[in-house]
Design a protein around this motif. Structure first.
Motif, PDB file in Angstrom:
ATOM      1  N   SER A  60       0.853  -1.189   0.000  1.00 46.24           N
ATOM      2  CA  SER A  60       0.000   0.000   0.000  1.00 46.24           C
ATOM      3  C   SER A  60       0.887   1.235   0.000  1.00 46.24           C
ATOM      4  O   SER A  60       2.043   1.181   0.427  1.00 46.24           O
ATOM      5  N   ILE A  61       0.334   2.318  -0.493  1.00 43.36           N
ATOM      6  CA  ILE A  61       1.022   3.613  -0.400  1.00 43.36           C
ATOM      7  C   ILE A  61       0.343   4.477   0.651  1.00 43.36           C
ATOM      8  O   ILE A  61       0.994   5.045   1.521  1.00 43.36           O
ATOM      9  N   MET A  81       5.044  -1.065 -10.028  1.00 42.85           N
ATOM     10  CA  MET A  81       3.576  -1.110  -9.963  1.00 42.85           C
ATOM     11  C   MET A  81       2.986   0.187  -9.421  1.00 42.85           C
ATOM     12  O   MET A  81       1.806   0.471  -9.617  1.00 42.85           O
ATOM     13  N   HIS A  82       3.793   1.000  -8.753  1.00 45.50           N
ATOM     14  CA  HIS A  82       3.277   2.185  -8.076  1.00 45.50           C
ATOM     15  C   HIS A  82       3.409   3.435  -8.947  1.00 45.50           C
ATOM     16  O   HIS A  82       4.233   3.483  -9.879  1.00 45.50           O
ATOM     17  N   ASP A  83       2.594   4.434  -8.603  1.00 44.77           N
ATOM     18  CA  ASP A  83       2.646   5.721  -9.296  1.00 44.77           C
ATOM     19  C   ASP A  83       2.496   6.812  -8.239  1.00 44.77           C
ATOM     20  O   ASP A  83       1.396   7.049  -7.734  1.00 44.77           O
ATOM     21  N   ALA A 116      -5.653   1.789  -7.430  1.00 46.53           N
ATOM     22  CA  ALA A 116      -6.005   1.760  -6.007  1.00 46.53           C
ATOM     23  C   ALA A 116      -4.844   2.326  -5.210  1.00 46.53           C
ATOM     24  O   ALA A 116      -3.836   2.782  -5.777  1.00 46.53           O
ATOM     25  N   THR A 117      -4.967   2.276  -3.891  1.00 46.59           N
ATOM     26  CA  THR A 117      -3.842   2.643  -3.031  1.00 46.59           C
ATOM     27  C   THR A 117      -3.341   1.468  -2.216  1.00 46.59           C
ATOM     28  O   THR A 117      -2.307   1.573  -1.567  1.00 46.59           O
ATOM     29  N   ALA A 118      -4.075   0.327  -2.232  1.00 44.80           N
ATOM     30  CA  ALA A 118      -3.668  -0.817  -1.416  1.00 44.80           C
ATOM     31  C   ALA A 118      -4.145  -2.115  -2.035  1.00 44.80           C
ATOM     32  O   ALA A 118      -5.178  -2.168  -2.722  1.00 44.80           O
ATOM     33  N   LEU A 119      -3.398  -3.182  -1.753  1.00 44.59           N
ATOM     34  CA  LEU A 119      -3.759  -4.545  -2.138  1.00 44.59           C
ATOM     35  C   LEU A 119      -4.138  -5.297  -0.871  1.00 44.59           C
ATOM     36  O   LEU A 119      -3.278  -5.652  -0.072  1.00 44.59           O
ATOM     37  N   SER A 120      -5.426  -5.523  -0.689  1.00 46.32           N
ATOM     38  CA  SER A 120      -5.911  -6.166   0.535  1.00 46.32           C
ATOM     39  C   SER A 120      -6.442  -7.550   0.178  1.00 46.32           C
ATOM     40  O   SER A 120      -7.648  -7.768   0.082  1.00 46.32           O
ATOM     41  N   PHE A 121      -5.508  -8.494  -0.012  1.00 44.96           N
ATOM     42  CA  PHE A 121      -5.854  -9.821  -0.501  1.00 44.96           C
ATOM     43  C   PHE A 121      -5.850 -10.847   0.628  1.00 44.96           C
ATOM     44  O   PHE A 121      -5.078 -10.740   1.583  1.00 44.96           O
ATOM     45  N   VAL A 172      -2.319  -0.298 -10.837  1.00 52.83           N
ATOM     46  CA  VAL A 172      -1.554   0.895 -10.465  1.00 52.83           C
ATOM     47  C   VAL A 172      -1.887   1.221  -9.013  1.00 52.83           C
ATOM     48  O   VAL A 172      -3.059   1.338  -8.650  1.00 52.83           O
ATOM     49  N   LEU A 173      -0.856   1.383  -8.187  1.00 50.42           N
ATOM     50  CA  LEU A 173      -1.042   1.783  -6.795  1.00 50.42           C
ATOM     51  C   LEU A 173      -0.590   3.224  -6.619  1.00 50.42           C
ATOM     52  O   LEU A 173       0.525   3.584  -7.001  1.00 50.42           O
TER      53      LEU A 173
END
Length: 505
Positions: free
Chosen positions: A151-152, A180-182, A314-319, A339-340
């Motif tokens: 997450s950012i 993966m982030h921006d 998104a801003t986070a990967l909540s898997f 894209v995060l």
């Protein structure tokens, strides 16, 4: 392994244990932590800090800090600090049961905020100084830039504004996250603001890394621990029914020409109902979709992998653990489709309005006129917080609020005469959905909204009582525009508090 993750020699020389790093944090400090919905939060330093707090308290002292994050975290952070009563103030969102108990006991000052407001508020100094930022990253580049975690959140702001920085470098994270982030560094305070140059959900307008002044880094801690996210339960009959009503509505909007066949960028809140909606979209045959949201959960990951969603921001990967394993196994595939961003961008009202997001969020209750409570139980007990639902509800193209029609085995109605706390006014609520049906509130006056909500969304066990209330209110209310019986409007909640059941008698 150390050389692979920490490639800046000066910062590599600052590697130390979590206890030594936590000693850089003192009582009364403002501590900004990374993390957003159980993803990308620091694992070791908060627990070491909690041990220090417990030791001080055992000797009769007091040790509390102000804690700021992106959103909710996990037991290693919120739970550990709350357990030792080490949190004086918390914002902007939480979901930990121990912390929630402390908040509702009046032992923790909790500031519930729209997530889009947090970075701006701290940039302008509204909430005081940030003494220390504790941020999890996947790696450190030779020039000191940071590969973000899962997450950012508010990390860009924390790193910019903090006096000192502690980095947790987590070996459990795949280095393939790199790219993966921006991270956008072009935001400006008014009056010098310029439009954000993002016109489609997948646009990249920044850079893949976080910047951090190496001189501010006082400690680097190595960890090897996964995010703590629970598995999602398979969609139950109630969630599937809610999803079915919503998907049928979207089909109708496409047929009417009010939505394109590819819909508009999806925003979906957290939870099993949100996942059920995603699976419903896949089953309905939609394709070529996009997402501009806060959190990617299992359902969206499946839609990306299955080609239903072309790109997701998104801003986070909540898997869940299983979904995270699939993500890691196919990370090269996902890197070009996910894209995060910082949450100041993922939740930015300008972008939400421009993109025309379809906002789908959970609620605790709605009243007969369409006001929504998404945060408080019986008006006074905080559940989690408003999160980003307000950012999307007010600014999206359509705002949906979803809930089962009852709770507590039928003792609580999700449709009530008057909500016990207002997070989203009737002006920001377009559609309400329960397993009973869907109420399209667009263009309806208050009394028309009441009829639609009761007929379509209320549980049969409460429908007659709601109808009786509205009919009597229309006859005897002080005014006829939004009729209420003020001595009765919150009586359902009071009855539950006294008897454990909203049903009369």
């Amino acid at each position: 392994m150390l050389e692979e993750r920490i490639r800046n020699p000066d910062l590599a020389a600052r590697v130390m244990g979590a206890d030594e790093a936590a000693a850089r944090i003192g009582p009364g400090m403002g501590v900004a932590m990374s993390g957003f919905t159980g993803a990308g939060y620091p694992k070791a330093v908060p627990q070491a800090l909690a041990r220090r707090m417990a030791a001080v308290q055992a000797e009769g002292g007091t040790f509390q800090v102000r804690v700021m994050t992106g959103a909710s975290t996990a037991p290693e952070l919120d739970g550990a600090l709350a357990q030792v009563k080490g949190v004086q103030l918390r914002l902007p969102y939480q979901s930990d049961p121990i912390l929630r108990e402390r908040i509702n006991a009046g032992e923790v000052d909790y500031v519930d905020m729209h997530l889009s407001h947090v970075a701006q508020s701290f940039t302008y100094g509204f909430y005081g100084d940030i003494d220390v930022a504790v941020v999890e990253v996947a790696g450190i580049l030779p020039d000191g830039r940071l590969i973000p975690s899962t997450s950012i959140g508010n990390n860009k702001t924390w790193l910019d504004r903090a006096d000192r920085v502690i980095l947790e470098v987590n070996r459990a994270l795949p280095l393939e996250l790199d790219g993966m982030h921006d991270v956008y560094y072009g935001t400006q305070p008014p009056p010098g603001r310029t439009p954000l140059p993002l016109v489609e959900a997948g646009d990249r307008i920044g850079e893949p890394w976080l910047r951090c002044d190496p001189a501010k880094v006082v400690a680097v801690v190595e960890t090897d621990a996964p995010d703590r996210n629970s598995p999602f339960a398979p969609p139950d009959a109630t969630s599937q029914a809610i999803a079915g009503h919503l998907v049928e509505f979207l089909r109708h909007e496409v047929a009417k020409g009010r939505l394109p066949k590819t819909l508009l960028p999806l925003q979906s809140g957290v939870g099993n109902t949100a996942n059920a909606v995603m699976y419903g979209l896949a089953d309905a045959g939609f394709s070529g979709l996009s997402a501009f949201t806060e959190v990617l959960q299992d359902g969206m990951l499946d839609l990306v992998q299955g080609g239903v969603i072309d790109v997701a921001s998104a801003t986070a990967l909540s898997f869940s653990p299983d979904a995270l394993a699939r993500f890691r196994d196919n990370i090269d595939f996902f890197r070009s489709r996910i894209v995060l961003r910082s949450q100041g961008i993922s939740n930015h009202p300008e972008l939400i309005r421009r993109l025309g997001c379809l906002a789908m969020n959970a609620m605790i209750e709605a009243d007969i006129y369409g006001n929504v409570n998404s945060t408080h139980i019986m008006g006074s007990k905080m559940q989690n917080g408003i999160g980003g639902s307000g950012d999307f509800a007010r600014n999206g193209y359509l705002s949906f609020f979803l809930s089962p029609s009852t709770a507590k085995r039928g003792a609580i109605s999700a449709i009530v005469p008057m909500v016990s706390h207002v997070d989203h006014t009737e002006h920001d609520v377009a559609v309400i959905v329960t397993e009973q049906g869907l109420a399209d509130l667009r263009g309806l006056a208050p009394r028309q909204r009441a009829k639609a909500i009761i007929a379509n969304c209320a549980h049969p066990d409460f429908r007659d009582a709601l109808t009786d209330y509205t009919e009597r209110a229309w006859r005897a209310s002080f005014g006829r525009h939004t009729p209420h019986l003020l001595d009765e409007a919150l009586s359902w909640h009071q009855r539950f508090v006294e008897t454990g059941n909203m049903r009369p008698g």
